[in-house]
Structure formats: C-alpha cells, structure tokens
Design a protein around this motif. Structure first.
Motif, short mmCIF file in Angstrom:
data_model
loop_
_atom_site.label_atom_id
_atom_site.label_comp_id
_atom_site.label_asym_id
_atom_site.label_seq_id
_atom_site.Cartn_x
_atom_site.Cartn_y
_atom_site.Cartn_z
N ALA A 53 -23.67 4.10 2.49
CA ALA A 53 -22.59 4.34 1.54
C ALA A 53 -23.05 3.98 0.13
CB ALA A 53 -21.37 3.51 1.91
N THR A 54 -22.57 4.74 -0.84
CA THR A 54 -22.89 4.43 -2.24
C THR A 54 -21.60 4.02 -2.94
OG1 THR A 54 -22.60 6.75 -2.86
CG2 THR A 54 -24.83 6.03 -2.35
N TYR A 55 -21.69 3.01 -3.75
CA TYR A 55 -20.55 2.47 -4.46
C TYR A 55 -20.80 2.58 -5.96
CZ TYR A 55 -19.74 0.52 0.17
OH TYR A 55 -19.54 0.37 1.52
N PRO A 56 -19.98 3.37 -6.66
CA PRO A 56 -20.18 3.53 -8.11
C PRO A 56 -19.82 2.25 -8.86
CG PRO A 56 -18.20 4.68 -7.41
CD PRO A 56 -18.85 4.15 -6.17
N LEU A 60 -14.65 -1.80 -7.55
CA LEU A 60 -13.73 -2.88 -7.17
C LEU A 60 -12.47 -2.90 -8.02
CD1 LEU A 60 -16.14 -5.87 -6.50
CD2 LEU A 60 -14.70 -4.70 -4.85
N SER A 61 -12.53 -2.37 -9.23
CA SER A 61 -11.35 -2.35 -10.09
C SER A 61 -10.65 -0.99 -10.10
CB SER A 61 -11.73 -2.76 -11.52
OG SER A 61 -12.69 -1.85 -12.03
N ASP A 62 -11.13 -0.05 -9.31
CA ASP A 62 -10.53 1.27 -9.21
C ASP A 62 -9.17 1.18 -8.51
OD1 ASP A 62 -10.03 3.94 -7.71
OD2 ASP A 62 -11.62 4.43 -9.14
N SER A 63 -8.19 1.93 -9.02
CA SER A 63 -6.84 1.87 -8.45
C SER A 63 -6.81 2.28 -6.98
CB SER A 63 -5.87 2.74 -9.26
OG SER A 63 -6.26 4.10 -9.19
N ARG A 64 -7.70 3.17 -6.57
CA ARG A 64 -7.75 3.58 -5.16
C ARG A 64 -8.21 2.43 -4.27
NH1 ARG A 64 -11.56 8.54 -6.22
NH2 ARG A 64 -12.29 6.93 -7.62
N PHE A 65 -9.18 1.66 -4.75
CA PHE A 65 -9.65 0.51 -3.98
C PHE A 65 -8.55 -0.54 -3.89
CE2 PHE A 65 -11.30 -3.80 -3.84
CZ PHE A 65 -11.99 -3.76 -2.65
N ILE A 66 -7.91 -0.84 -5.01
CA ILE A 66 -6.86 -1.86 -5.03
C ILE A 66 -5.70 -1.46 -4.13
CG2 ILE A 66 -5.16 -3.02 -6.52
CD1 ILE A 66 -7.33 -2.83 -8.77
N THR A 67 -5.31 -0.19 -4.20
CA THR A 67 -4.22 0.30 -3.33
C THR A 67 -4.62 0.20 -1.86
OG1 THR A 67 -3.52 1.83 -5.06
CG2 THR A 67 -2.75 2.29 -2.82
N GLY A 68 -5.84 0.61 -1.55
CA GLY A 68 -6.33 0.53 -0.17
C GLY A 68 -6.42 -0.90 0.32
#
Length: 102
Positions: A53-56, A60-68
């Motif tokens: 997996a690649t992580y841009p 960690l501060s992306d709204s999709r990550f926080i929501t998930g």
C-alpha cells in the motif's frame, strides 16, 4: 489503517476468546483450521498494508481517514458492547445456545 486492523484482530483473536464463559468444547480439528485461517489471513492483510500500500503525504489529516477512523472506533465500541451482552446471556455453568431478546 494498520493500527486499527491490528487492534481489531487482537481483540477478536485473543481478548474475546479469553472472556467467553465455559461452553461446549471445540473440536481440535476445527480449532486448528480456524487458527490457520486467521494466521494466513492476518499475514496477507498485514503484508498488503505494510508492503504494497502507498500512503500519500498528509493522509493522516485527510477527512476520509478521519471519518473512517471515527467509524472504526464507533463500530469497535458497538462490537465490544455486543460481545459483552452475548457473553452474559448464559448463566454460569450453562452451555446452551442463547438468543438475545429486546
């Protein structure tokens, strides 16, 4: 996220079985097959998350990550609470199947 995955797997594979009240014994063959599945599945998913997996930057501060992550925390809390309810359906010494009501 790898940490969420590890937390869930550790809870489901280690903590939950230790908290279950006595019930009917599990056949050794079934136990071994379940163990092999969990080890193989955990290895494949963990390897995928950590190696391929690649992580841009800023993920960690992306709204999709926080929501998930919040969804994971809420789901895990519901799962732990539901496990608690299921464990307490049987009285000490009972081995029968119980269905929650209400």
């Amino acid at each position: 996220n790898t940490i969420n995955f590890l937390f869930f797997v550790c809870h489901r594979a280690l903590i939950f079985p230790l908290l279950i009240r006595e019930g009917k014994p599990t056949p050794l063959f079934t136990f071994v097959l379940a163990l092999l599945f969990c080890v193989f599945n955990g290895y494949l998913q963990g390897r995928s998350l950590t190696t391929y997996a690649t992580y841009p930057p800023g993920w960690l501060s992306d709204s999709r990550f926080i929501t998930g992550f919040l969804g994971f925390l809420i789901g895990m809390a519901i799962n732990i609470h539901s496990d608690h309810i299921l464990r307490n359906l049987r009285k000490p010494g009972e081995t029968g199947y119980k269905i929650p009501r209400g």
